[in-house]
Enzyme design. Structure first.
Site, mmCIF file in Angstrom:
data_model
loop_
_atom_site.group_PDB
_atom_site.id
_atom_site.type_symbol
_atom_site.label_atom_id
_atom_site.label_comp_id
_atom_site.label_asym_id
_atom_site.label_seq_id
_atom_site.Cartn_x
_atom_site.Cartn_y
_atom_site.Cartn_z
ATOM 1 N N ARG A 263 0.348 -0.921 -0.188
ATOM 2 C CA ARG A 263 0.045 0.043 0.080
ATOM 3 C C ARG A 263 1.468 1.402 -0.204
ATOM 4 O O ARG A 263 0.745 2.376 -0.501
ATOM 5 C CB ARG A 263 -1.409 0.156 1.266
ATOM 6 C CG ARG A 263 -2.384 -0.891 0.710
ATOM 7 C CD ARG A 263 -2.876 -1.235 1.766
ATOM 8 N NE ARG A 263 -2.712 -1.651 3.408
ATOM 9 C CZ ARG A 263 -2.283 -1.974 4.700
ATOM 10 N NH1 ARG A 263 -3.801 -1.462 5.124
ATOM 11 N NH2 ARG A 263 -1.359 -2.581 5.814
ATOM 12 N N THR A 264 2.695 1.347 0.829
ATOM 13 C CA THR A 264 2.874 2.940 1.153
ATOM 14 C C THR A 264 2.997 2.673 -0.574
ATOM 15 O O THR A 264 3.377 3.886 -1.391
ATOM 16 C CB THR A 264 3.669 3.221 2.065
ATOM 17 O OG1 THR A 264 2.539 2.542 3.851
ATOM 18 C CG2 THR A 264 4.244 3.807 2.506
ATOM 19 N N LYS B 135 25.040 -7.358 -0.523
ATOM 20 C CA LYS B 135 26.209 -7.535 -0.569
ATOM 21 C C LYS B 135 27.965 -6.988 0.189
ATOM 22 O O LYS B 135 28.711 -6.923 0.322
ATOM 23 C CB LYS B 135 27.194 -6.717 -1.968
ATOM 24 C CG LYS B 135 26.348 -7.554 -3.139
ATOM 25 C CD LYS B 135 26.504 -6.971 -4.666
ATOM 26 C CE LYS B 135 25.847 -6.801 -5.965
ATOM 27 N NZ LYS B 135 25.977 -6.792 -6.719
ATOM 28 N N ARG C 277 11.663 3.228 3.161
ATOM 29 C CA ARG C 277 11.225 2.320 4.103
ATOM 30 C C ARG C 277 12.196 1.245 4.626
ATOM 31 O O ARG C 277 13.466 0.424 3.810
ATOM 32 C CB ARG C 277 10.450 1.747 3.908
ATOM 33 C CG ARG C 277 9.737 0.540 4.330
ATOM 34 C CD ARG C 277 8.563 -0.396 4.622
ATOM 35 N NE ARG C 277 7.576 0.493 5.262
ATOM 36 C CZ ARG C 277 5.372 0.882 4.925
ATOM 37 N NH1 ARG C 277 5.632 -1.176 4.614
ATOM 38 N NH2 ARG C 277 5.226 1.026 5.509
ATOM 39 N N HIS D 196 6.414 6.340 11.368
ATOM 40 C CA HIS D 196 5.572 6.413 9.964
ATOM 41 C C HIS D 196 5.124 7.478 9.973
ATOM 42 O O HIS D 196 3.662 7.614 9.779
ATOM 43 C CB HIS D 196 5.367 5.066 9.764
ATOM 44 C CG HIS D 196 4.393 4.586 8.680
ATOM 45 N ND1 HIS D 196 4.378 4.626 7.020
ATOM 46 C CD2 HIS D 196 3.925 3.435 7.897
ATOM 47 C CE1 HIS D 196 4.213 4.565 6.079
ATOM 48 N NE2 HIS D 196 3.834 3.729 6.626
#
Length: 322
Positions: free
Chosen positions: A78-79, A108, A129, A157
């Site tokens: 959704r975000t 890596k 995120r 958030h």
């Protein structure tokens, strides 16, 4: 770099009610504490303008020539899609990586700072995120392009909190004098932490904290609410709280935050379920942000649409100003 204006910005004439040019007060969007009531009101006004753009100007070119990079180290549907839709609806372009933790140079051994410096060269704004609290702040300190925190582990958030408060205002008609129940995983839920910070900006707000013992709200949020004069109360009785609140905001028990302590997760999950008994206890005007589709008080689909408008507003403000 942040003050540069792209010479190929087009299409603003199609939306004459939107001004451009005056710099937004914030360089990055990292945490809810950055906002005051004036900024919140201004963002919400631009979000209402973005609703008009989305409905009436499908070919908007407000952000034509700009590139947004979405850098997601944790899963998101959704975000991430909300941000990408917001950018494209304003005429911008998107560079995206959905699982940067496993399928990027981070796997890596590349540091977050080096990744951000690299992505900075490809884009005009970064939406990130990350699984670590504080990662967005580290990213913002590394780059000259704006960074938007789309969730940093159990931290915050802020864009979700913005759209939550915007939705409450649209649904209830006010933000002062409301009673809000925060229900579920309050220890690990970054959305409820950011929402608590924003609700503290308003007058005569009362917050009920309803959660299993193993995922109670952390003391830093409770101390912050107390310092701002916000009345709060912990309760184990969802039915009683439901009868008192204007907004019931439920967040899921987050299995990924429990690590190997599956026993604690099992203890917490399913303890608070918003069923028809809870609905019957709620006031008629109350708003619910959980999965009870048939009830007109369920606001989460409208909430998702509001998220598009809020994120359109934030991208517009951070890239071209007011």
């Amino acid at each position: 770099m942040r003050s540069r204006i792209h010479s190929n910005l087009l299409g603003i004439q199609n939306t004459p009610t939107i001004s451009a040019g005056k710099k937004f007060q914030l360089d990055d969007l990292i945490e809810a504490q950055q906002f005051d009531r004036e900024i919140l009101a201004d963002i919400f006004e631009v979000a209402r303008e973005m609703e008009k753009v989305e409905k009436n100007s499908p070919g908007s070119q407000i952000l034509k020539g700009y590139l947004m990079a979405t850098l997601f180290y944790e899963p998101s549907t959704r975000t991430r899609l909300s941000f990408e839709s917001a950018m494209k609806r304003l005429g911008g372009e998107v560079l995206t990586t959905e699982n940067a933790r496993e399928f990027s140079s981070a796997a890596k051994g590349e540091t977050l700072e080096d990744t951000i410096r690299t992505v900075e060269g490809y884009s005009d704004i970064i939406v990130m995120r990350h699984f670590e609290s504080g990662a967005a702040k580290r990213a913002a300190a590394t780059t000259e392009v704006p960074v938007i925190n789309a969730g940093d582990g159990p931290g915050q958030h802020p864009t979700q909190a913005l759209l939550d408060v915007y939705t409450i205002d649209r649904e209830i008609g006010k933000l002062d004098g409301i009673k809000v129940a925060l229900v579920g995983d309050l220890a690990n839920g970054r959305t409820v932490r950011s929402l608590a910070y924003l609700l503290a900006k308003y007058q005569d707000v009362k917050i009920y904290l309803v959660s299993p013992d193993v995922v109670k709200m952390k003391d830093d949020i409770k101390d912050y609410l107390t310092s701002k004069g916000v009345e709060w109360e912990e309760s184990a009785d969802l039915m009683e709280v439901a009868s008192k609140c204007d907004v019931l905001y439920q967040t899921r028990i987050q299995r990924e935050r429990f690590g190997e302590r599956i026993d604690l997760y099992e203890e917490a999950r399913g303890k608070y379920i918003v069923d028809h008994d809870v609905l019957n206890a709620m006031q008629n005007h109350a708003v619910i942000t959980v999965d009870v589709d048939a009830d007109p008080r369920a606001a989460y689909f409208r909430q998702a649409k509001n998220g598009l408008y809020i994120r359109m507003a934030l991208l517009k403000l951070l890239l071209v100003g007011w």
